[in-house]
Design a protein around this motif. Structure first.
Motif, mmCIF file in Angstrom:
data_model
loop_
_atom_site.group_PDB
_atom_site.id
_atom_site.type_symbol
_atom_site.label_atom_id
_atom_site.label_comp_id
_atom_site.label_asym_id
_atom_site.label_seq_id
_atom_site.Cartn_x
_atom_site.Cartn_y
_atom_site.Cartn_z
ATOM 1 N N LEU A 23 2.605 -4.217 7.400
ATOM 2 C CA LEU A 23 1.512 -5.177 7.282
ATOM 3 C C LEU A 23 2.011 -6.534 7.759
ATOM 4 O O LEU A 23 3.099 -6.976 7.378
ATOM 5 C CB LEU A 23 1.047 -5.255 5.829
ATOM 6 N N TYR A 24 1.213 -7.202 8.594
ATOM 7 C CA TYR A 24 1.597 -8.492 9.157
ATOM 8 C C TYR A 24 0.450 -9.493 9.049
ATOM 9 O O TYR A 24 -0.704 -9.131 8.802
ATOM 10 C CB TYR A 24 1.969 -8.348 10.636
ATOM 11 N N GLU A 104 5.956 -10.357 8.640
ATOM 12 C CA GLU A 104 5.630 -9.185 7.842
ATOM 13 C C GLU A 104 5.329 -9.626 6.410
ATOM 14 O O GLU A 104 5.979 -10.526 5.874
ATOM 15 C CB GLU A 104 6.787 -8.198 7.854
ATOM 16 N N ILE A 105 4.351 -8.981 5.798
ATOM 17 C CA ILE A 105 3.988 -9.289 4.416
ATOM 18 C C ILE A 105 3.956 -8.002 3.603
ATOM 19 O O ILE A 105 3.894 -6.901 4.157
ATOM 20 C CB ILE A 105 2.630 -10.015 4.319
ATOM 21 N N LYS A 106 3.985 -8.153 2.290
ATOM 22 C CA LYS A 106 3.905 -6.998 1.399
ATOM 23 C C LYS A 106 2.934 -7.311 0.270
ATOM 24 O O LYS A 106 2.791 -8.463 -0.157
ATOM 25 C CB LYS A 106 5.283 -6.655 0.827
ATOM 26 N N ILE A 168 -8.465 -7.941 -4.921
ATOM 27 C CA ILE A 168 -7.402 -8.622 -4.190
ATOM 28 C C ILE A 168 -6.024 -8.055 -4.539
ATOM 29 O O ILE A 168 -5.828 -7.451 -5.597
ATOM 30 C CB ILE A 168 -7.395 -10.138 -4.464
ATOM 31 N N SER A 169 -5.089 -8.250 -3.626
ATOM 32 C CA SER A 169 -3.670 -7.989 -3.853
ATOM 33 C C SER A 169 -2.897 -9.252 -3.490
ATOM 34 O O SER A 169 -3.160 -9.867 -2.443
ATOM 35 C CB SER A 169 -3.169 -6.838 -2.982
ATOM 36 N N ARG A 170 -1.990 -9.635 -4.350
ATOM 37 C CA ARG A 170 -1.113 -10.764 -4.016
ATOM 38 C C ARG A 170 -0.187 -10.353 -2.883
ATOM 39 O O ARG A 170 0.332 -9.226 -2.855
ATOM 40 C CB ARG A 170 -0.305 -11.182 -5.237
ATOM 41 N N ILE A 171 0.059 -11.261 -1.944
ATOM 42 C CA ILE A 171 0.936 -10.965 -0.817
ATOM 43 C C ILE A 171 2.062 -11.981 -0.743
ATOM 44 O O ILE A 171 1.886 -13.147 -1.098
ATOM 45 C CB ILE A 171 0.168 -10.921 0.522
#
Length: 223
Positions: A23-24, A104-106, A168-171
């Protein structure tokens, strides 16, 4: 074919580094609001109509070393590749490795306390006043959480409204190896010469043990 290190399909000078899904997003500090995709992993190839936007997270299926020296990400939901590093001028003759455009993110398992960046897991549309309509994968900043399960979100345009926290998801950014500036070799000699590791230089007990060992070695008779 299909293994890391193989030529990228459709462009013989490209080299596939990874086929891991990631994920970016376009970095918040980037001066561009979007990056146009190319048909192949080379800036000289044909531009496509699709772009990655600063307001949206996106999934990639390949990481490719392009023929122009840049790193490219293959987009999962459309045809095309986007470059990771900016170029030195409008001629796009050389990638500038210290100017990273994409990161890149998570997604984190818990939200924690605001403020933080988040990504919409699902599209949210609500006609009620005070809510924020947002597409799936939209990136927002969460500034407040309440006890009823709602989050106060602000999008990239500054529009603010409430969304359910379940949407939502925190990134957080992932520190990629290719952007790490400190080489591992710089700290290897110090670690190798210290039998107690890096803590011996900071821990008084470690220093004492090291000094005792050195004294014992000096007291031993020479062979």
């Amino acid at each position: 074919a299909g293994m890391p290190g193989a030529p990228a399909a459709g462009f013989p000078t490209g080299r596939v580094i990874s086929r891991e899904r990631k994920l970016y997003r376009l970095k918040p500090s980037a001066t561009y609001g979007s990056v146009r995709a190319r048909m192949h992993a080379d800036v000289r190839s044909q531009k496509m109509a699709s772009s990655v936007m600063k307001s949206m997270a996106f999934e990639v299926t390949e990481t490719v070393e392009g023929g122009d020296g840049n790193i490219y990400l293959k987009l999962s939901n459309m045809q095309g590749y986007v470059f990771v590093y900016d170029f030195d001028d409008k001629a796009n003759s050389r990638p500038v490795k210290h100017n990273v455009l994409l990161e890149e993110i998570k997604a984190l398992p818990a939200l924690g306390q605001p403020p933080f960046d988040a990504m919409l897991k699902l599209e949210y549309v609500d006609s009620n006043t005070g809510t924020l309509d947002a597409r799936k994968n939209s990136i927002v900043t969460i500034t407040e959480l309440n006890a009823k399960g709602w989050c106060l979100a602000r999008d990239i345009k500054g529009t603010q409204g409430w969304v359910p926290k379940d949407y939502i998801s925190r990134i957080d950014p992932v520190q990629a190896a290719m952007t790490t500036s400190q080489p591992a070799a710089a700290v290897a000699p110090a670690a190798a010469s210290n039998p107690y590791g890096m803590h011996a230089g900071m821990n008084p007990q470690g220093q004492q043990r090291q000094q005792q060992q050195q004294q014992q070695q000096q007291q031993q008779p020479q062979q």
